[in-house]
Design a protein around this motif. Structure first.
Motif, PDB file in Angstrom:
ATOM      1  N   GLY A 191      36.537 -76.824 -78.132  1.00 17.29           N
ATOM      2  CA  GLY A 191      35.439 -75.932 -78.485  1.00 17.29           C
ATOM      3  C   GLY A 191      35.877 -74.487 -78.530  1.00 17.29           C
ATOM      4  N   GLU A 203      29.087 -78.844 -79.406  1.00 19.43           N
ATOM      5  CA  GLU A 203      29.714 -79.124 -78.110  1.00 19.43           C
ATOM      6  C   GLU A 203      28.792 -79.955 -77.221  1.00 19.43           C
ATOM      7  OE1 GLU A 203      32.493 -75.098 -77.636  1.00 19.43           O
ATOM      8  OE2 GLU A 203      30.758 -75.396 -76.338  1.00 19.43           O
ATOM      9  N   ALA A 219      36.253 -81.083 -71.738  1.00 18.70           N
ATOM     10  CA  ALA A 219      36.166 -80.013 -72.727  1.00 18.70           C
ATOM     11  C   ALA A 219      37.175 -78.920 -72.419  1.00 18.70           C
ATOM     12  CB  ALA A 219      34.760 -79.424 -72.748  1.00 18.70           C
ATOM     13  N   ARG A 221      38.125 -74.922 -74.209  1.00 14.89           N
ATOM     14  CA  ARG A 221      37.656 -73.965 -75.211  1.00 14.89           C
ATOM     15  C   ARG A 221      38.672 -72.851 -75.410  1.00 14.89           C
ATOM     16  NH1 ARG A 221      33.380 -75.732 -72.187  1.00 14.89           N
ATOM     17  NH2 ARG A 221      31.685 -76.696 -73.419  1.00 14.89           N
TER      18      ARG A 221
END
Length: 350
Positions: A191, A203, A219, A221
């Protein structure tokens, strides 16, 4: 352009056309006004003189006299990046076909740049404003509203605006199901810390669906929604002991960074060691270097619905806000391991 008496170049005037054609200045104006009363002979003389001189009607002055500028502002942050660049191209082409003069307002990244953008947009009295997904602040939108401009929002939600949206949530959930259907249960999300509305929707929906289906989902980012951000996310995801078997990337630029990092920094094969799905289907997604499976947004389709909103809003200023939500269709390529059949794009009005 023509030379004035002092040798300075200037635009050809209607008076010069009148003198060349041997008619009055008002006859020139009528000749260029649809539906105005002018004889065919006079119109022919005016048009011939205009062609010889290279005369063009001053649409800006005409619009000001009619209290209609025909200017439409496109407001975006980093309009040169990724899908947004293709969307700006499609919107400008559609607006020009409509007879508008689009002008792009890059909100920039500093207070000074934002203030300059606001002055440009509202100083020229645009007849409408189109807000693109990204991060133009809500204060910018509110100022446009207070100036009485019709507002159309693309890819974000703003009170009192007409909207064109892509169903980010449905596509992200579909990505999770596609991975699970292929036996891939350790999933990653690449993300962006930019936190734009579209990015956040993708997301959250992917992580929620993956966990709902019992998958392990992590996740990472990057600092922004670009190639470098994808490489940053990959550094985190592929350094894990139980690295992901598949990664959903919130846009194609991030996916390109993830794929290159996987191959060149971690020695992973795509899709044998890690499957990758992106979002947008920008032209580079089909290049041999990537052959990226992704969800397609169609810039031309978005532009068509945006112009339809504009027509409706200018015809009925008091009409209730309307939203069109478009489906992002999955396009299968080599970055996922098996093929699927995708359905045709569709849209629904709310």
């Amino acid at each position: 352009m023509s030379l004035t008496d002092d040798g300075v170049r200037g635009f050809v005037s209607a008076q010069q056309v009148a003198e060349r054609a041997g008619v009055s200045r008002s006859a020139v104006s009528r000749a260029f006004t649809p539906g105005a009363s002018v004889s065919p002979e006079t119109r022919e003389k005016v048009m011939r003189a205009a062609a010889e001189l290279g005369y063009q009607v001053n649409d800006l002055a005409r619009g000001l006299l009619a209290n209609r500028s025909r200017l439409v502002g496109l407001v975006a942050t980093r309009p040169e990046v990724g899908f947004r660049a293709h969307l700006v191209a499609a919107l400008t082409a559609a607006l020009i076909r409509r007879g508008n003069l689009p002008f792009l307002i890059n909100t920039g990244s500093s207070t000074a740049e934002l203030e300059a953008a606001q002055a440009a947009l509202f100083g020229y009295r645009a007849e409408a404003t189109i807000i693109l997904s990204g991060s133009p602040p809500a204060s910018f939108v509110e100022l446009a509203r207070r100036n009485g401009q019709p507002l159309i929002s693309i890819g974000r939600s703003e009170p009192g605006c007409d909207h064109v949206k892509v169903d980010n949530e449905a596509a992200a959930r579909e990505a999770a199901r596609l991975f699970l259907a292929r036996g891939l249960t350790r999933l990653g999300l690449a993300g962006s810390a930019s936190g734009t509305p579209s990015i956040v929707e993708r997301e959250q929906a992917f992580l929620d669906e993956a966990r709902r289906l019992g998958a392990q989902a992590v996740a990472a980012r990057g600092a922004d929604s670009d190639y470098a951000g994808g490489q940053q996310a990959a550094q985190v995801l592929f350094a894990m002991v139980d690295r992901p078997q598949a990664v959903f990337c919130v846009n194609d630029l991030i996916a390109f960074g993830v794929m290159d990092a996987a191959r060149h920094r971690f020695g992973l094969r795509v899709p044998e060691d890690v499957a990758v799905i992106g979002f947008d289907d920008i032209p580079e997604a089909s290049w041999d270097a990537y052959r990226l499976s992704t969800f397609r947004q169609d810039p031309a389709e978005i532009a068509v619905h945006t112009v339809a909103h504009l027509d409706r809003r200018l015809a009925s200023p008091g009409a209730a806000p309307s939203t069109v939500r478009l489906r992002a269709v999955f396009v299968e390529r080599a970055s996922t391991s098996s093929s699927t059949t995708s359905s045709s794009p569709r849209q629904t009005a709310e």
